[in-house]
Scaffold this motif. Structure first.
Motif, PDB file in Angstrom:
ATOM      1  N   PHE A  25      -2.279  26.170  43.142  1.00 39.87           N
ATOM      2  CA  PHE A  25      -2.140  26.176  41.428  1.00 39.87           C
ATOM      3  C   PHE A  25      -2.813  27.777  41.672  1.00 39.87           C
ATOM      4  N   VAL A  26      -1.985  28.356  40.479  1.00 41.55           N
ATOM      5  CA  VAL A  26      -3.016  29.814  40.184  1.00 41.55           C
ATOM      6  C   VAL A  26      -2.698  29.767  38.917  1.00 41.55           C
ATOM      7  N   ASP A  27      -3.470  30.420  38.009  1.00 40.93           N
ATOM      8  CA  ASP A  27      -2.799  29.926  36.578  1.00 40.93           C
ATOM      9  C   ASP A  27      -2.107  28.711  36.231  1.00 40.93           C
ATOM     10  N   GLY A  28      -1.789  27.802  36.671  1.00 43.49           N
ATOM     11  CA  GLY A  28      -1.298  26.361  36.768  1.00 43.49           C
ATOM     12  C   GLY A  28       0.016  27.108  38.001  1.00 43.49           C
ATOM     13  N   ARG A  29       0.488  27.284  38.058  1.00 40.39           N
ATOM     14  CA  ARG A  29       1.516  28.342  38.543  1.00 40.39           C
ATOM     15  C   ARG A  29       1.739  27.854  40.135  1.00 40.39           C
ATOM     16  N   VAL A  30       2.821  27.768  40.643  1.00 40.33           N
ATOM     17  CA  VAL A  30       3.203  27.349  42.228  1.00 40.33           C
ATOM     18  C   VAL A  30       3.414  29.332  42.669  1.00 40.33           C
ATOM     19  N   PRO A  31       2.700  30.023  43.409  1.00 42.23           N
ATOM     20  CA  PRO A  31       2.256  31.559  43.478  1.00 42.23           C
ATOM     21  C   PRO A  31       3.425  31.621  44.319  1.00 42.23           C
ATOM     22  N   HIS A  32       4.503  30.616  45.343  1.00 38.14           N
ATOM     23  CA  HIS A  32       5.626  31.008  46.292  1.00 38.14           C
ATOM     24  C   HIS A  32       6.474  30.753  45.558  1.00 38.14           C
ATOM     25  N   ARG A  33       6.444  29.766  44.565  1.00 37.54           N
ATOM     26  CA  ARG A  33       7.566  29.667  43.888  1.00 37.54           C
ATOM     27  C   ARG A  33       8.085  29.845  42.167  1.00 37.54           C
ATOM     28  N   ASP A  34       7.237  30.560  42.142  1.00 42.38           N
ATOM     29  CA  ASP A  34       7.178  31.541  40.909  1.00 42.38           C
ATOM     30  C   ASP A  34       6.809  33.290  40.626  1.00 42.38           C
ATOM     31  N   SER A  49     -10.053  19.538  34.197  1.00 43.21           N
ATOM     32  CA  SER A  49      -8.612  18.699  34.717  1.00 43.21           C
ATOM     33  C   SER A  49      -7.891  20.194  35.676  1.00 43.21           C
ATOM     34  N   ASP A  50      -7.033  20.791  36.402  1.00 40.79           N
ATOM     35  CA  ASP A  50      -6.973  21.795  36.898  1.00 40.79           C
ATOM     36  C   ASP A  50      -6.113  22.458  36.204  1.00 40.79           C
TER      37      ASP A  50
END
Lengths: 346, 278
Positions: A86-95, A2-3
């Motif tokens: 997704f970078v480590d499950g995060r959306v980088p530009h949103r968080d 999975s992702d």
């Protein structure tokens, strides 16, 4: 998988910039100033890829291929035009803040250190910015110093450091907060061989001992051969290859080139199973394709053309990459069979 | 409070302190600046003192000001302009303008502190450094009897509040010009023009009361006047104490409006970051 099992996942990631173009003709300068022609340029085009945790991956491509833009979307600096990242499950530009705690980055030609302050003072500022406890900071610095020999010059103002010294400090700064994912955009550019090797040793240690994921963009193919098991090749913003360096070699070249000299000028040069790498009237370089061997090409050349000299050279990795860049550019050109697919649209 | 919370607070304080110090450490790196700064200030103050003394040689009162009031206003305006001197230098390497031009702005978005907050701490350090010079200059001028003190504790207190509000107004105005760099990519000309207008309309060059009526009205309706003219006019008694509440409210209004506007600008800037140079 999975992702969540991947450090990085992108799906159809696209970045389009709007750029101003100059008018031509009368009053072009004035018209361009007040009413420039706006053109949309797609720099990254539906990039779909993934990087597993603990992998050291090379992101390759010729200048302007979209490598740096991809890295800037992965780090959250740039907002994608469309697609998912997704970078480590995060959306980088949103968080951005959450992402920043988890990643490190070095942009080889740009410094994040304070120009007029000693390098160690810059590292201390970064420690405070990233909220790194003193004990962790001291341990990290000692570990980095053991390989990168930072203590020899870290009391020197950054403006007085050599490029190699500065980039070693940049590396330390990028990993001070113990990020799980590190992006390195041409980190060894301009370094001498000794410092390059020192840097490679450092990166190997970060992956093998610390389990970091590293995405490396570079034009130094020796570096790729020594560090990276996996290669992602981008050209004109598109992912053209994803595999090992050995797979890349077998797909885009046999590892050998046939150099031929003719006794008289030769016009069109077509040899079955061979790709013409370069050709002027009296000389040519050909590369085998598919199952064709260099010997097959030699036989074909002798039978069809007035050959006076022949040599078969093993290709080095630089030559291979040149061929790969040219070949993938040709593949893309062939794919674009309609005017609608033009990447620059007004 | 738990130990962990206290530790986190302490580390945040440490971070703020470290960023505050960057400006001073940069100055220390070029020690000649530490010599040039007071010399330049002394020359400016001396020349302004001579200029206004000459202007008032044939008159007692001009534009409602006595020589003493004018000297106090003008010399303090020069000192207060020094407060933001470093903060408005366009060639500082970690300024927004240089960072955008060189592409190092990328790192501002790779830290667990918002670019706006990072900017605030860096600027605050520069402002504190400038304020230290201004305070020294003020002490010397007062000790030498060149300028007057505020008339009464109440006026002094109102001046102090107004001064802080005025500096915040100027901080936000400068920030707007800096953030505009995200759109303009090169704003040196705009910065120079802006600071000329700011200095003119806030009273650094000449007390606003000496301006032609239309400029005085324009300056009053724009936020520039809130920066220096209001606190200095309160200090020298040109604005009566009965009007002080209104002036402070107007300054507070500008602080709120500009704070909201810069917050909005940062959110827009974050969406259109470009990193020049690959």
């Amino acid at each position: 998988m999975s992702d969540a099992d991947f450090a990085i996942v992108t799906r159809d990631l696209t970045k389009t910039f709007s750029v101003a173009r100059r008018h031509v003709g009368r009053f072009a300068a004035i018209r361009s100033l007040f009413d420039p022609i706006r053109v949309h340029r797609t720099v990254v085009d539906k990039l779909t890829m993934s990087v597993a945790r603990g992998e050291l991956v090379a992101l390759l491509g010729p200048n302007g291929a979209g490598k740096s833009t991809s890295i800037k979307m992965l780090t959250g600096i740039l907002t994608p035009s469309s697609g998912e990242v997704f970078v480590d499950g995060r959306v980088p530009h949103r968080d951005r803040v959450g992402n920043a705690r988890n990643i490190g980055a070095v942009f080889g030609q740009k410094t994040q250190l304070w120009w007029d302050l000693p390098a160690k003072q810059s590292l201390a500022i970064l420690r405070d910015i990233f909220d790194v406890p003193k004990s962790v900071y001291d341990r990290q610095l000692a570990d980095f110093d053991a390989i990168l020999e930072l203590s020899e010059f870290w009391d020197t103002p950054v403006r007085n450091l050599s490029l190699g010294q500065r980039v070693r400090c940049e590396m330390a700064g990028a990993m001070l907060h113990d990020p799980s994912i590190v992006f390195l955009d041409e980190p060894t550019i301009g370094m001498d061989v000794v410092v390059k090797e020192q840097t490679r040793e450092f990166l190997r240690a970060q992956v093998q001992e610390r389990g970091r994921t590293i995405v490396l963009t570079t034009h130094d193919m020796t570096e790729v051969a020594r560090l990276c098991e996996r290669v992602l090749l981008i050209n004109h913003g598109r992912l053209m290859f994803d595999g090992t360096l050995e797979q890349l070699k077998s797909k885009y070249g046999s590892g050998a080139l046939v150099n031929v000299t003719f006794s008289e000028p030769v016009g069109a040069l077509e040899v079955p199973g061979a790709r013409v790498v370069s050709h002027d009237a009296m000389q040519a370089v050909l590369a085998p394709m598919g199952v064709t061997t260099p010997e097959d090409i030699v036989r074909a050349l002798i039978s069809r053309f007035p050959v006076v000299n022949l040599a078969v050279d093993e290709t080095n990795i630089e030559d291979l990459m040149r061929d790969v860049y040219l070949t993938t550019a040709d593949e893309l050109a062939h794919k674009r069979d309609s005017p609608d697919s033009d990447r620059d649209s007004a | 409070m738990t130990t962990a919370v206290l530790d986190a607070d302490r580390r945040r304080l440490h971070r703020s302190w470290r960023l505050l110090r960057v400006g001073v450490l940069n100055e220390r790196a070029y020690r000649i600046r530490l010599v040039i700064a007071p010399v330049m200030l002394a020359v400016q103050l001396y020349l302004y003192d001579r200029l206004w003394t000459a202007v008032f040689s044939h008159t007692k009162v001009t534009a409602g000001f006595t020589l003493r009031q004018t000297l106090t206003y003008s010399l303090m305006a020069l000192l207060l302009a020094r407060v933001r001197w470093n903060a408005r230098t366009v060639n500082v390497r970690d300024s927004i303008s240089v960072s955008v031009r060189e592409g190092t702005i990328a790192y501002w978005f790779l830290r667990p502190i918002s670019p706006g907050r990072f900017y605030m701490w860096r600027q605050s350090g520069d402002i504190a450094y400038g304020a230290a010079w201004a305070t020294c200059g003020y002490a010397v001028l007062r000790a030498g009897g060149v300028i007057d003190g505020p008339h009464g504790a109440a006026r002094g207190s109102v001046f102090a509040v107004s001064l802080v509000l005025g500096q915040i107004v100027l901080y936000y105005l400068g920030q707007i010009v800096d953030i505009a760099m995200f759109w303009m990519l090169s704003n040196n000309g705009v910065v120079r023009m802006y600071y000329f207008v700011q200095d003119l309309l806030s009273g650094v060059f000449v007390p606003l009361w000496f301006m032609p009526a239309f400029l005085l009205v324009a300056a009053t309706w724009l936020p520039f006047s809130s920066g220096l003219n209001v606190p200095l006019s309160l200090y020298v008694g040109r604005i009566p104490m009965k009007h002080a509440a209104f002036e402070l409210a107007l300054q507070a209004f500008w602080v709120i409006v500009l704070a909201l506007f810069t917050k909005w600008m940062w959110s827009r800037a974050a969406r259109r970051v470009t990193v020049q140079g690959g």
